[in-house]
Design a protein around this motif. Structure first.
Motif, PDB file in Angstrom:
ATOM      1  N   VAL A 235       6.857  -1.897   1.521  1.00 20.93           N
ATOM      2  CA  VAL A 235       8.266  -1.513   1.500  1.00 20.93           C
ATOM      3  C   VAL A 235       9.029  -2.388   2.490  1.00 20.93           C
ATOM      4  O   VAL A 235       8.668  -2.460   3.671  1.00 20.93           O
ATOM      5  CB  VAL A 235       8.448  -0.027   1.853  1.00 20.93           C
TER       6      VAL A 235
ATOM      7  N   ASN B 204       8.876   7.022   3.578  1.00 20.88           N
ATOM      8  CA  ASN B 204       8.137   8.108   2.937  1.00 20.88           C
ATOM      9  C   ASN B 204       7.724   7.719   1.516  1.00 20.88           C
ATOM     10  O   ASN B 204       8.565   7.303   0.706  1.00 20.88           O
ATOM     11  CB  ASN B 204       8.983   9.377   2.887  1.00 20.88           C
ATOM     12  N   ILE B 205       6.435   7.867   1.219  1.00 17.33           N
ATOM     13  CA  ILE B 205       5.903   7.674  -0.129  1.00 17.33           C
ATOM     14  C   ILE B 205       5.449   9.052  -0.607  1.00 17.33           C
ATOM     15  O   ILE B 205       4.499   9.625  -0.064  1.00 17.33           O
ATOM     16  CB  ILE B 205       4.723   6.687  -0.151  1.00 17.33           C
ATOM     17  N   THR B 206       6.131   9.606  -1.629  1.00 14.89           N
ATOM     18  CA  THR B 206       5.853  10.973  -2.074  1.00 14.89           C
ATOM     19  C   THR B 206       5.507  10.977  -3.554  1.00 14.89           C
ATOM     20  O   THR B 206       6.195  10.328  -4.368  1.00 14.89           O
ATOM     21  CB  THR B 206       7.071  11.883  -1.835  1.00 14.89           C
TER      22      THR B 206
ATOM     23  N   GLY C   3       1.437  12.643  -0.280  1.00 11.27           N
ATOM     24  CA  GLY C   3       2.343  11.677   0.309  1.00 11.27           C
ATOM     25  C   GLY C   3       1.752  10.962   1.499  1.00 11.27           C
ATOM     26  O   GLY C   3       0.684  11.323   2.001  1.00 11.27           O
TER      27      GLY C   3
ATOM     28  N   THR D  46       4.610   4.488   5.535  1.00 14.66           N
ATOM     29  CA  THR D  46       4.235   3.082   5.655  1.00 14.66           C
ATOM     30  C   THR D  46       3.798   2.758   7.080  1.00 14.66           C
ATOM     31  O   THR D  46       4.230   3.404   8.039  1.00 14.66           O
ATOM     32  CB  THR D  46       5.401   2.165   5.264  1.00 14.66           C
TER      33      THR D  46
ATOM     34  N   ILE E 192       6.588   8.599  -8.519  1.00 17.10           N
ATOM     35  CA  ILE E 192       6.445   8.074  -7.155  1.00 17.10           C
ATOM     36  C   ILE E 192       7.839   7.906  -6.555  1.00 17.10           C
ATOM     37  O   ILE E 192       8.683   7.198  -7.116  1.00 17.10           O
ATOM     38  CB  ILE E 192       5.703   6.725  -7.167  1.00 17.10           C
TER      39      ILE E 192
ATOM     40  N   VAL F 270      10.109   6.790  -3.189  1.00 16.84           N
ATOM     41  CA  VAL F 270      10.113   6.010  -1.949  1.00 16.84           C
ATOM     42  C   VAL F 270      11.459   6.232  -1.272  1.00 16.84           C
ATOM     43  O   VAL F 270      12.521   5.958  -1.883  1.00 16.84           O
ATOM     44  CB  VAL F 270       9.888   4.511  -2.227  1.00 16.84           C
TER      45      VAL F 270
END
Length: 801
Positions: free
Chosen positions: A43, A56-58, A70, A73, A90, A92
């Protein structure tokens, strides 16, 4: 003899081989589970293309839109997330940026590669706002603490020994001896393995500089998985190795007064199949030194004093190169090698005065020393790791490690008399030292039933050391060897070990039990006099660790381990330096290992912007080693002896507080009481004492993106069997400035600001009195670091965002 030695160990290996095979056959039995999908990506921010940390990756269920899993990074913007879900979107997101939802993605070989994800700032985002977030300088885990060196500004241009001196619970005295919570017997590892760079011979750690170190792990109560060596615990130095794709690199240049000049270059190239990594460092460092000593014979009322100065110059080169080769997603082979070369030059001038019973000078002379030495070091390693499809944490690791170290040293001493009848004299010493070590390891990790993990493995270590030491006196123009101080000392040590650990990890409660067995065979030989010694012993080392999460802000950990501290060459070798003929330190070939039972209770608290960690610990050591000093004809001779037991109980507190956005405080306090009981030559050596230390680091974010750091340290005075060691207080400063969007970092550090780090020892006995004082001085270093490609400037000076 050497092949017989291997044969004996092979017989021992056969005894345990069937146990390992049986365990592996059970662990490798097929267990069916759902397929695990791995998500990876990177990212970055739209305008600068810089990585976004903590984005945040959920994963959101496509039917209910509920969060399934989740992650966030890392410092370089990358992320890795594993899931067994099969129907998800997904998302971000990051504060100040537009959220992205990805619904269309492809799965290839159980992997989703999202590559580079670009986040666009929202219109409300101010152009001049810089978002900064830094991970904690010290991170607590179940059985260890992790100290991120990148946060320590005052380490600019420093060596690994100076870095360790800023790590909580660790103390490095002016002689370079490392202690943990006030106890000796610390095992130093490099990337989790023994290394000649971590040996106790010469200034080996000096070739590792702060910019090469990623973090330091302090393991005060190691589990059975770790080598049982080291009664006080383990310090593991993790060297940086980038795995960013593409070409990445960074360079650093340091200049200092006195000489602290070095250049370091790190280059990495990552492709789908290869990760090539290399580091190059070279430089010169100067260590000035001032010493004073008093040797007083209280029976004859005579005294010898000395005062002088010396300068130790070290030129070093260190190169490391290696590669990770990914056979596929689950198998990787690593091959690496390093070479270090040191050239040492030292001069010393010491003035001696001899006083009679009326305190009148009877003799005065100058002892002039010139010492030269070369130290080549070689290390090579082959490592193979395989991950299993049935579970993401199931793995098998094999490694073969070889190390070689050599020291060729020559010293010349001139005694020039100015008062008295002593004749001028010349003396020389020679040291030819060789070390060869080979370590073979096999480690297997097998998770099952979601919350359980079994680990097992074996290790075989071969250590061969030879020290050829000679002293000669110039007599009538001819060099004549002093046979009392000349000999070849050989040490061969082989250790075979197997271990097994079992762990349960629930939502609130965890437990880890382990058992390690080690067989040790030691042979020593003084070749000239044909004096030999043999030891063969087998020991069992249990360990237990447990943790309980009372709430999100309060956790408790408890641990136990049994450890061993095998004597090293410096403790066994009966010959040592003759720089001061009136203060001699020698080894003891008959020294036995120490055995320690270690207990620890730790509580971890979080209070808003503050966190506190309390530890109560106890170490009970059998066959404890202490240095015993004898005195005759104004000459003191000290050597290590096994004197009895040592029972140490201590308390430690670590804390961090961020009262303001621009201010953070980190503190450490350690206090322990010891009770030692024993006897030597029918003389009782029972005594009690205490020692404590504290440090406080303040970090301030100043205008114009300057960071400032000041650290204060204090070590209390304490007693040994015969000595009193004075207290010590010193201050370190650091200043940092980032420019060119963090690609270039400027650093200024001042270590021992007031030149107050003085080491003083006093020995008071009925027959004699000894006093010794040594001081190093102040070090000022300026450094500049530059990151190129996709790399960053070397992060001993801080993280980017």
């Amino acid at each position: 003899m050497y092949y017989n030695f291997l044969a004996v160990n092979f017989m021992v290996f056969n005894k345990f081989y069937s146990v390992i095979i049986l365990f592996f056959s059970v662990c490798l039995s097929p267990i069916f589970a759902q397929n695990t999908v791995t998500l990876v990506g990177n990212v970055v921010e739209e305008n600068t293309n810089l990585p976004i940390v903590f984005a945040n990756i959920t994963l959101l269920d496509k039917d209910t839109n509920d969060a399934v899993s989740g992650t966030i990074t890392a410092d370089d913007g990358t992320f890795l997330l594993k899931t067994q879900a099969s129907n998800f979107n997904i998302q971000v997101s990051y504060i100040g940026y537009k959220t992205i939802t990805i619904s269309n993605y492809s799965i290839a070989k159980d992997k989703i590669n999202l590559k580079t994800i670009i986040l666009i700032p929202t219109q409300e985002t101010l152009d001049e706002v810089v978002v900064r977030a830094e991970t904690s300088q010290t991170v607590f885990k179940l059985d260890k603490r992790v100290f991120n060196v990148g946060k320590d500004l005052s380490s600019t241009g420093a060596s690994a020994l100076e870095v360790l001196n800023n790590v909580p619970s660790v103390n490095v005295n002016i002689e370079g001896e490392i202690s943990l919570r006030g106890g000796q017997g610390v095992q130093i590892l490099i990337n989790g393995k023994p290394s000649v760079l971590a040996g106790d011979d010469g200034n080996a750690l000096g070739t590792i500089t702060a910019d090469m170190i990623d973090k330091v792990e302090v393991i005060t109560n190691p589990s059975a998985k770790y080598d049982a060596q080291g009664t006080s615990g383990i310090i593991n130095i993790i060297i940086k190795k980038s795995e960013k794709k593409g070409l990445n690199g960074s360079a650093t240049l340091n200049v200092g007064i006195p000489n602290s000049n070095s250049f370091g270059l790190s280059i990495n190239k990552r492709t789908e199949k290869f990760n090539l990594f290399s580091q190059l460092g070279f430089g010169i460092r100067t260590y000035p030194d001032e010493r004073e000593s008093i040797n007083k014979d209280l029976i004859n009322n005579t005294t010898i004093t000395s005062n002088g100065e010396s300068e130790f110059d070290e030129k070093f080169t260190n190169i490391l190169i290696g590669t990770d080769y990914y056979l596929n997603d689950r198998n990787v082979i690593t091959l690496s090698g390093s070479y270090a070369y040191e050239v040492e030059d030292q001069w010393a001038k010491t003035n001696y005065d001899a006083f009679d019973t009326s305190n009148t000078v009877t003799d005065r002379w100058l002892r002039d020393e010139i010492t030269e030495a070369t130290n080549p070091k070689i290390r090579y390693e082959l490592q193979y790791k395989t991950d299993f499809k049935r579970h993401e944490d199931q793995s098998l690791l094999f490694s073969a490690l070889g190390r070689y170290f050599r020291k060729d040293q020559a010293s010349v001493f001139d005694d020039i008399t100015s008062v008295g009848d002593l004749e001028d004299a010349q003396q020389e010493s020679r040291t030819d030292y060789k070390l060869e070590e080979y370590t073979f390891k096999l480690d297997y990790i097998h998770p099952f039933l979601e919350k359980y993990t079994l680990e097992t493995g074996a290790q075989f270590a071969i250590n061969n050391v030879s020290n050829d030491f000679a002293v000669a006196n110039l007599e009538n123009g001819v060099w004549v060897n002093n046979l009392d101080l000349t000999n070849v000392f050989d040490l061969d040590q082989n250790v075979f070990a197997i271990y097994t650990t079992g762990a349960f990890e629930g939502e609130k409660w965890g437990l880890k039990l382990g058992l390690r067995m080690e067989n040790t065979q030691v042979n020593t030989l003084l070749e000239t006099t044909n004096e030999s010694g043999k030891q063969n012993y087998t020991n069992v080392f249990p360990s237990a660790h447990s943790s309980y999460k009372v709430s999100d802000n309060f956790s408790i950990q408890i641990g136990y381990s049994k450890r061993i501290n095998r004597p090293r060459l410096r403790q066994l070798n009966p010959f040592s330096n003759i720089r001061n003929n009136f203060s001699i330190s020698e080894g003891n070939p008959d020294l036995q290992p120490e055995f320690t039972d270690s207990y620890e209770l730790t509580s971890i608290h979080k209070f808003g912007k503050a966190s506190l960690n309390f530890s109560l610990y106890n170490r009970y050591t059998k066959d404890a080693v202490e240095r015993i000093t004898v005195f005759e004809d104004n000459v003191s001779i000290s050597r290590p002896e096994n004197i009895g037991t040592d029972n140490t109980t201590g308390f430690e507190i670590n804390g961090k507080y961020n009262p303001l956005n621009w201010l953070s405080l980190n503190g450490d306090f350690n206090l322990n009481y010891y009770n030692r009981k024993g006897a030597y030559l029918s003389e009782s050596f029972d005594f009690k004492g205490r020692v404590w230390s504290t440090s406080l680091t303040s970090k301030l974010k100043l205008p114009a993106q300057f960071d400032f750091e000041i650290t204060g340290n204090y070590w209390s005075d304490y007693e040994t069997l015969q000595q009193e060691v004075s207290d010590n207080a010193f201050v370190d400063l650091g200043l940092r400035k980032k420019i060119v969007k963090g690609k270039i970092i400027l650093n200024l550090s001042i270590r021992d600001l007031f030149a107050s780090r003085i080491n003083e020892t006093t020995t008071s006995q009925p027959e004699f009195y000894l006093n010794s004082t040594r001081q190093g001085g102040r070090f000022v270093t300026f450094g500049i670091s530059y990151g190129f490609g996709k790399g960053e400037a070397m992060q001993f000076s801080g993280q980017r965002m």
